[in-house]
Scaffold this motif. Structure first.
Motif, PDB file in Angstrom:
ATOM      1  N   SER A  37       1.374  -0.865   0.039  1.00 33.23           N
ATOM      2  CA  SER A  37       0.037   0.467   0.309  1.00 33.23           C
ATOM      3  C   SER A  37       0.901   1.545   0.368  1.00 33.23           C
ATOM      4  O   SER A  37       0.439   2.172  -0.548  1.00 33.23           O
ATOM      5  N   CYS A  38       2.178   1.674   0.429  1.00 34.23           N
ATOM      6  CA  CYS A  38       3.176   1.985   0.507  1.00 34.23           C
ATOM      7  C   CYS A  38       4.944   2.355   1.096  1.00 34.23           C
ATOM      8  O   CYS A  38       4.839   1.002   1.300  1.00 34.23           O
TER       9      CYS A  38
ATOM     10  N   ILE B  33       8.016   4.023   1.194  1.00 37.77           N
ATOM     11  CA  ILE B  33       8.771   5.063   1.592  1.00 37.77           C
ATOM     12  C   ILE B  33      10.326   4.933   1.700  1.00 37.77           C
ATOM     13  O   ILE B  33      10.868   3.581   1.902  1.00 37.77           O
TER      14      ILE B  33
ATOM     15  N   CYS C 279       1.375   5.825   7.255  1.00 40.96           N
ATOM     16  CA  CYS C 279       1.478   6.760   6.597  1.00 40.96           C
ATOM     17  C   CYS C 279      -0.391   7.072   5.499  1.00 40.96           C
ATOM     18  O   CYS C 279      -0.905   6.398   4.741  1.00 40.96           O
ATOM     19  N   THR C 280       0.447   8.194   4.814  1.00 42.75           N
ATOM     20  CA  THR C 280      -0.860   8.664   4.290  1.00 42.75           C
ATOM     21  C   THR C 280      -0.341   9.356   3.092  1.00 42.75           C
ATOM     22  O   THR C 280       1.511   9.331   3.182  1.00 42.75           O
ATOM     23  N   LYS C 281      -1.124  10.585   2.444  1.00 40.56           N
ATOM     24  CA  LYS C 281      -0.200  10.901   1.128  1.00 40.56           C
ATOM     25  C   LYS C 281       0.485  12.364   1.462  1.00 40.56           C
ATOM     26  O   LYS C 281       1.407  13.223   0.727  1.00 40.56           O
TER      27      LYS C 281
ATOM     28  N   VAL D 120       5.105  10.295   5.889  1.00 40.86           N
ATOM     29  CA  VAL D 120       5.180   9.779   7.401  1.00 40.86           C
ATOM     30  C   VAL D 120       4.956   9.509   7.678  1.00 40.86           C
ATOM     31  O   VAL D 120       5.695  10.899   8.859  1.00 40.86           O
TER      32      VAL D 120
ATOM     33  N   ILE E 150       7.566   8.782  -1.604  1.00 40.48           N
ATOM     34  CA  ILE E 150       6.731   8.409  -0.671  1.00 40.48           C
ATOM     35  C   ILE E 150       5.420   7.461  -1.959  1.00 40.48           C
ATOM     36  O   ILE E 150       5.389   8.874  -2.472  1.00 40.48           O
ATOM     37  N   ASP E 151       5.621   6.906  -1.901  1.00 41.96           N
ATOM     38  CA  ASP E 151       4.921   5.745  -2.941  1.00 41.96           C
ATOM     39  C   ASP E 151       3.461   5.237  -2.040  1.00 41.96           C
ATOM     40  O   ASP E 151       4.069   4.137  -1.877  1.00 41.96           O
ATOM     41  N   MET E 152       2.064   6.139  -2.425  1.00 42.19           N
ATOM     42  CA  MET E 152       0.712   6.092  -1.722  1.00 42.19           C
ATOM     43  C   MET E 152       0.197   4.962  -2.790  1.00 42.19           C
ATOM     44  O   MET E 152      -0.772   5.892  -3.038  1.00 42.19           O
TER      45      MET E 152
ATOM     46  N   PRO F 161      -3.857   4.989   2.363  1.00 49.29           N
ATOM     47  CA  PRO F 161      -3.101   4.648   3.938  1.00 49.29           C
ATOM     48  C   PRO F 161      -2.594   3.578   4.910  1.00 49.29           C
ATOM     49  O   PRO F 161      -3.657   2.796   3.937  1.00 49.29           O
TER      50      PRO F 161
END
Lengths: 257, 14
Positions: free
Chosen positions: A134-135, A137, A162-164, A167, A197-199, A202
């Motif tokens: 999902s994420c 980092i 982690c969100t857009k 982190v 960050i590649d999300m 979340p």
């Protein structure tokens, strides 16, 4: 016959420092492709996976696949005898019960060799399923080590969320709480100093400080570390070893009972 | 209460 010559014995020493807290002994699997190691820590909470590619060595010869079981404390003693600029050559005969390490100073003014007994280890290999994380980092490895060290003072666990937006690393304990937020940086010309960050979705997961701290022993191997997260799946903490391969740690999350 | 999972509950012997 197995023979592998590595330009920098210091690199192997760093690899050893990065795994010897977690593993007492481990099997090094040698093949044409290179040297691989996969092992769980004693408590079966984490998994270490090391891959050193054959073309990262100055010289590499492996006539037959070979598994060398080694006590890592003993191996550390051997590497403590090498100089920081030495090259190291690892040699073993087929079906041998010993391995030899030869350290050579750059100008050949000093050559030393150490023979170490091998062990028969009954280690099971685990299959690691392909995961769509999902994420993912990427952050400076020194920054990650700092955050884990700082937060470990307060609690036993770290929540990685982690969100857009970025982190967040959080902990709580008897004396209070701590939070560290990292935003994505725009410093793309210096990738190893950036937070990237590649999300997809979340994610928020809880991990043991003790293990995360052990993983950061790999910091001297690489300027950058990659954290891959997905709900209900072990965290992957990956250090690239320049021109040689990678060291990955997998850590099972703490989950609500 | 959080409980520490084992890595073998995610990865099986190959």
């Amino acid at each position: 016959m197995f023979e592998a010559r590595l330009a920098s014995s210091a690199t192997f020493k760093k690899v050893l420092d990065a795994i010897k807290d977690l593993l007492n002994e481990a099997s090094f699997d040698c093949s044409d492709a290179g040297i691989q190691l996969q092992a769980m820590d004693n408590s079966h909470v984490s998994l270490v996976s090391l891959n050193l590619k054959s073309d990262g060595f100055e010289k590499y010869r492996c006539d037959r696949n070979l598994t060398m079981g080694m006590n890592l404390a003993s191996l550390s003693k051997v590497f403590r005898c090498s100089g920081s600029d030495d090259t190291v050559t690892i040699k073993a005969q087929d079906d041998a019960d010993t391995v030899t390490f030869m350290f050579e100073a750059k100008k050949q003014e000093k050559i030393s060799d150490y023979e170490m007994k091998l062990m028969n280890l009954d280690q099971e290999h685990l299959g690691i399923p392909e995961t769509e994380f999902s994420c993912i980092i990427k952050l400076p490895s020194g920054e990650f080590a700092r955050i884990v060290r700082d937060l470990s003072q307060f609690g036993e666990s770290i929540v990685i969320s982690c969100t857009k937006e970025g982190v967040k690393f959080s902990t709580q304990g008897d004396i209070g709480t701590g939070n560290v937020k990292l935003a994505q940086t725009n410093n793309f010309d210096k990738e190893d100093q950036s937070v990237i960050i590649d999300m997809q979705e979340p994610v928020s997961l809880t991990f043991s400080c003790e293990y995360l701290n052990s993983f950061t022993k790999a910091t001297p191997l690489s300027n950058q570390v990659t954290l891959s997260l997905c709900d209900n799946v072990p965290l992957v903490v990956e250090y690239q070893i320049p021109d040689l391969g990678h060291l990955k740690y997998y850590l099972a999350p703490k989950i609500e009972e | 209460k959080l409980s520490q999972k084992s890595i073998t509950s995610f990865f099986k012997p190959s």
